[in-house]
Write a protein that holds these residues in place. Structure first.
Motif, PDB file in Angstrom:
ATOM      1  N   SER A  16      56.229  38.240  26.185  1.00 54.79           N
ATOM      2  CA  SER A  16      56.809  37.762  26.940  1.00 54.79           C
ATOM      3  C   SER A  16      57.561  36.092  26.720  1.00 54.79           C
ATOM      4  O   SER A  16      59.119  35.984  27.215  1.00 54.79           O
ATOM      5  CB  SER A  16      56.204  38.119  28.805  1.00 54.79           C
ATOM      6  N   SER A  17      56.499  35.728  26.582  1.00 57.16           N
ATOM      7  CA  SER A  17      56.969  34.532  25.271  1.00 57.16           C
ATOM      8  C   SER A  17      56.299  34.319  24.281  1.00 57.16           C
ATOM      9  O   SER A  17      55.957  34.806  23.561  1.00 57.16           O
ATOM     10  CB  SER A  17      56.229  33.546  26.770  1.00 57.16           C
ATOM     11  N   GLY A  18      56.419  32.768  23.851  1.00 55.94           N
ATOM     12  CA  GLY A  18      55.470  32.210  22.608  1.00 55.94           C
ATOM     13  C   GLY A  18      56.126  32.446  21.414  1.00 55.94           C
ATOM     14  O   GLY A  18      56.934  33.032  21.598  1.00 55.94           O
ATOM     15  N   ILE A  19      55.024  33.117  20.740  1.00 52.49           N
ATOM     16  CA  ILE A  19      54.924  33.376  19.588  1.00 52.49           C
ATOM     17  C   ILE A  19      55.905  35.066  19.589  1.00 52.49           C
ATOM     18  O   ILE A  19      56.575  35.408  19.090  1.00 52.49           O
ATOM     19  CB  ILE A  19      53.345  33.369  18.273  1.00 52.49           C
ATOM     20  N   GLY A  20      54.861  35.636  20.560  1.00 53.28           N
ATOM     21  CA  GLY A  20      55.227  36.801  20.547  1.00 53.28           C
ATOM     22  C   GLY A  20      56.595  37.223  20.565  1.00 53.28           C
ATOM     23  O   GLY A  20      57.450  38.258  20.384  1.00 53.28           O
ATOM     24  N   LYS A  21      56.825  36.513  22.081  1.00 54.27           N
ATOM     25  CA  LYS A  21      58.578  37.011  22.033  1.00 54.27           C
ATOM     26  C   LYS A  21      59.867  36.826  21.054  1.00 54.27           C
ATOM     27  O   LYS A  21      60.476  37.476  20.691  1.00 54.27           O
ATOM     28  CB  LYS A  21      58.736  36.369  22.852  1.00 54.27           C
ATOM     29  N   PRO A 178      48.035  31.363  12.652  1.00 57.16           N
ATOM     30  CA  PRO A 178      48.749  30.420  13.083  1.00 57.16           C
ATOM     31  C   PRO A 178      48.214  29.407  12.932  1.00 57.16           C
ATOM     32  O   PRO A 178      46.787  29.442  13.439  1.00 57.16           O
ATOM     33  CB  PRO A 178      49.728  31.305  14.174  1.00 57.16           C
ATOM     34  N   GLY A 179      48.963  28.284  12.936  1.00 59.65           N
ATOM     35  CA  GLY A 179      47.883  26.635  13.639  1.00 59.65           C
ATOM     36  C   GLY A 179      48.334  26.351  14.473  1.00 59.65           C
ATOM     37  O   GLY A 179      48.845  27.042  15.795  1.00 59.65           O
ATOM     38  N   ASP A 180      49.439  24.935  15.444  1.00 54.86           N
ATOM     39  CA  ASP A 180      49.471  24.696  16.484  1.00 54.86           C
ATOM     40  C   ASP A 180      51.230  25.036  16.003  1.00 54.86           C
ATOM     41  O   ASP A 180      51.828  24.936  15.594  1.00 54.86           O
ATOM     42  CB  ASP A 180      49.354  23.198  16.658  1.00 54.86           C
ATOM     43  N   PHE A 181      51.655  25.628  16.938  1.00 53.26           N
ATOM     44  CA  PHE A 181      52.525  26.132  17.120  1.00 53.26           C
ATOM     45  C   PHE A 181      53.039  25.505  19.173  1.00 53.26           C
ATOM     46  O   PHE A 181      52.553  25.190  20.114  1.00 53.26           O
ATOM     47  CB  PHE A 181      53.313  27.239  17.629  1.00 53.26           C
ATOM     48  N   ALA A 182      54.774  25.405  19.265  1.00 54.43           N
ATOM     49  CA  ALA A 182      55.458  24.852  20.237  1.00 54.43           C
ATOM     50  C   ALA A 182      55.539  25.685  21.250  1.00 54.43           C
ATOM     51  O   ALA A 182      56.512  26.218  21.565  1.00 54.43           O
ATOM     52  CB  ALA A 182      56.590  23.672  20.140  1.00 54.43           C
ATOM     53  N   THR A 183      53.726  26.040  21.978  1.00 51.66           N
ATOM     54  CA  THR A 183      54.430  27.176  22.778  1.00 51.66           C
ATOM     55  C   THR A 183      54.135  26.765  23.756  1.00 51.66           C
ATOM     56  O   THR A 183      52.841  26.059  23.625  1.00 51.66           O
ATOM     57  CB  THR A 183      53.667  28.224  22.090  1.00 51.66           C
ATOM     58  N   ASN A 184      54.119  27.676  25.005  1.00 48.63           N
ATOM     59  CA  ASN A 184      53.478  27.850  26.655  1.00 48.63           C
ATOM     60  C   ASN A 184      51.475  27.768  26.686  1.00 48.63           C
ATOM     61  O   ASN A 184      51.543  27.979  27.683  1.00 48.63           O
ATOM     62  CB  ASN A 184      54.352  27.360  27.440  1.00 48.63           C
ATOM     63  N   ILE A 185      51.164  28.007  25.430  1.00 48.48           N
ATOM     64  CA  ILE A 185      49.716  28.686  25.303  1.00 48.48           C
ATOM     65  C   ILE A 185      48.924  27.290  26.080  1.00 48.48           C
ATOM     66  O   ILE A 185      48.101  27.455  26.596  1.00 48.48           O
ATOM     67  CB  ILE A 185      48.858  28.476  23.754  1.00 48.48           C
ATOM     68  N   VAL A 215      49.887  20.482  20.582  1.00 49.91           N
ATOM     69  CA  VAL A 215      50.710  21.720  20.714  1.00 49.91           C
ATOM     70  C   VAL A 215      52.308  21.726  20.944  1.00 49.91           C
ATOM     71  O   VAL A 215      52.820  22.371  20.395  1.00 49.91           O
ATOM     72  CB  VAL A 215      49.754  22.305  22.424  1.00 49.91           C
ATOM     73  N   ASP A 216      52.370  20.483  21.457  1.00 46.15           N
ATOM     74  CA  ASP A 216      53.471  20.147  22.185  1.00 46.15           C
ATOM     75  C   ASP A 216      54.435  19.568  20.561  1.00 46.15           C
ATOM     76  O   ASP A 216      55.287  20.131  20.425  1.00 46.15           O
ATOM     77  CB  ASP A 216      53.562  19.036  23.294  1.00 46.15           C
ATOM     78  N   GLU A 217      53.922  18.870  19.522  1.00 44.61           N
ATOM     79  CA  GLU A 217      54.085  18.873  18.163  1.00 44.61           C
ATOM     80  C   GLU A 217      54.111  20.266  17.671  1.00 44.61           C
ATOM     81  O   GLU A 217      54.693  19.871  16.045  1.00 44.61           O
ATOM     82  CB  GLU A 217      53.840  17.376  17.931  1.00 44.61           C
ATOM     83  N   GLY A 218      54.604  20.869  17.620  1.00 44.98           N
ATOM     84  CA  GLY A 218      53.572  22.128  17.040  1.00 44.98           C
ATOM     85  C   GLY A 218      55.023  22.439  16.442  1.00 44.98           C
ATOM     86  O   GLY A 218      55.887  22.121  16.539  1.00 44.98           O
ATOM     87  N   SER A 219      54.842  23.448  15.015  1.00 41.48           N
ATOM     88  CA  SER A 219      56.047  24.072  14.410  1.00 41.48           C
ATOM     89  C   SER A 219      56.438  25.158  15.429  1.00 41.48           C
ATOM     90  O   SER A 219      56.200  25.374  16.513  1.00 41.48           O
ATOM     91  CB  SER A 219      55.272  25.054  13.572  1.00 41.48           C
ATOM     92  N   ASP A 220      57.620  25.494  14.983  1.00 41.77           N
ATOM     93  CA  ASP A 220      59.095  26.260  15.391  1.00 41.77           C
ATOM     94  C   ASP A 220      58.253  27.816  15.185  1.00 41.77           C
ATOM     95  O   ASP A 220      57.425  28.524  14.426  1.00 41.77           O
ATOM     96  CB  ASP A 220      60.577  26.278  14.682  1.00 41.77           C
ATOM     97  N   PRO A 221      58.163  28.129  16.314  1.00 40.22           N
ATOM     98  CA  PRO A 221      57.553  29.394  16.321  1.00 40.22           C
ATOM     99  C   PRO A 221      58.644  30.567  15.415  1.00 40.22           C
ATOM    100  O   PRO A 221      57.611  31.861  14.934  1.00 40.22           O
ATOM    101  CB  PRO A 221      57.227  30.774  17.887  1.00 40.22           C
ATOM    102  N   GLN A 222      59.940  30.300  15.061  1.00 44.41           N
ATOM    103  CA  GLN A 222      60.118  30.910  14.230  1.00 44.41           C
ATOM    104  C   GLN A 222      59.711  31.246  13.136  1.00 44.41           C
ATOM    105  O   GLN A 222      60.190  32.373  12.307  1.00 44.41           O
ATOM    106  CB  GLN A 222      61.971  30.590  14.310  1.00 44.41           C
ATOM    107  N   ASP A 223      59.074  30.021  12.872  1.00 50.44           N
ATOM    108  CA  ASP A 223      58.594  30.006  11.474  1.00 50.44           C
ATOM    109  C   ASP A 223      57.479  31.536  11.741  1.00 50.44           C
ATOM    110  O   ASP A 223      57.337  31.926  10.163  1.00 50.44           O
ATOM    111  CB  ASP A 223      57.506  28.819  11.282  1.00 50.44           C
TER     112      ASP A 223
END
Length: 273
Positions: A16-21, A178-185, A215-223
């Motif tokens: 529903s969100s983040g990497i999964g979405k 994954p490393g740190d990604f810019a999501t709502n985790i 996390v805020d400075e993390g990579s784009d989940p599209q990666d």
């Protein structure tokens, strides 16, 4: 995998969100038949473009219902992406036992139970692929993230064993860390509170601020979505994949080559401990 993507059915937990979405949307746009899951899909009224099925990885009956629904509609389930997970931070001494159990129930036992529900379908159809989303944190014990590191490390090791057991059925299994990604985790994870007067108050407070910044400075989940597509298009996936900033991936190499105490010192400097 089958080049006719429309007939390739994908189930993504925690979609529903983040990497999964991001993964689900990307695969849907590439022509795959995609289902995501959420504990409460009705909260996402304008969700798109793929469908969310109700599934809580800690509740076996919801797992069974979602998997049966996909099989009923398509008669198959080709790819399972175990993405649902939860963060947890805190000094191990001050982290409530029930929160430790809850974290392992989601990050470890949840993955095992969803996979167990899917494997009979894959065996019946003569093959399939299971991708477990772990974490670069699972390759090292991180201060104030020890429980999270442990849950992901347990999944990495279990995958190594399980994939050997599944090869006889033409079922592939792999880890993607994954490393740190810019999501709502960070918003969704359990934070043990910074307790006033605690012996950990200063060090944990500082580490918590650093973790949230990473996390805020993390990579784009599209990666991650791009990396998952590459795995799907690989005939024989590797045991482990790592996705993230160069230094995060390099930290795993350093752990292999440096003396333990030297590596520990590097981590402590990084977290300003």
């Amino acid at each position: 995998m089958n080049k006719d993507h429309k007939s390739t059915v994908v189930l993504i937990t925690g979609g529903s969100s983040g990497i999964g979405k991001s993964i689900g949307t990307f695969l849907f746009n590439k022509g795959y038949t995609v289902y995501g899951t959420s504990r409460n899909p009705s909260k996402f009224t304008d969700f798109g473009p793929f469908e969310l099925l109700p599934l809580d990885v800690t509740q076996k009956e919801t797992i069974q219902s979602a998997v049966e629904e996909v099989e009923k509609r398509h008669g198959r389930l080709d790819i399972l992406i175990n993405n649902a997970g939860a963060g947890i931070t805190g000094p191990i001494e001050e982290t409530p036992e029930e929160e430790i159990f809850r974290n392992f129930n989601t990050n470890y036992f949840g993955v095992i139970n969803v996979t167990k529900a899917v494997l009979p379908i894959m065996r019946k159809q003569g093959g399939g692929l299971v991708i477990n989303i772990t974490s670069i944190a699972g390759y090292m014990g991180l201060p104030y993230r020890g429980i999270y590191s442990a849950s992901k490390a347990a999944l990495e090791i279990t995958t190594e064993a399980w994939r050997m057991e599944l090869k006889q059925f033409n079922i592939e299994m792999t880890n993607v860390a994954p490393g740190d990604f810019a999501t709502n985790i960070a918003a969704g994870r359990f934070h043990a509170p910074v307790i006033k007067g605690s012996p950990y108050e200063k060090a944990y407070g500082k580490s918590l601020a650093l973790m949230d910044a990473h996390v805020d400075e993390g990579s784009d989940p599209q990666d991650m979505a791009n990396a998952i597509l590459k795995v799907l298009e690989t005939k024989k996936p590797k045991v482990h994949y790592k996705v993230g900033a160069f230094m995060q991936k390099f930290s795993i190499v350093l752990k292999r080559v440096l003396p333990d105490k030297t590596y520990e010192k590097l981590l402590m400097n990084h977290y300003e401990l």
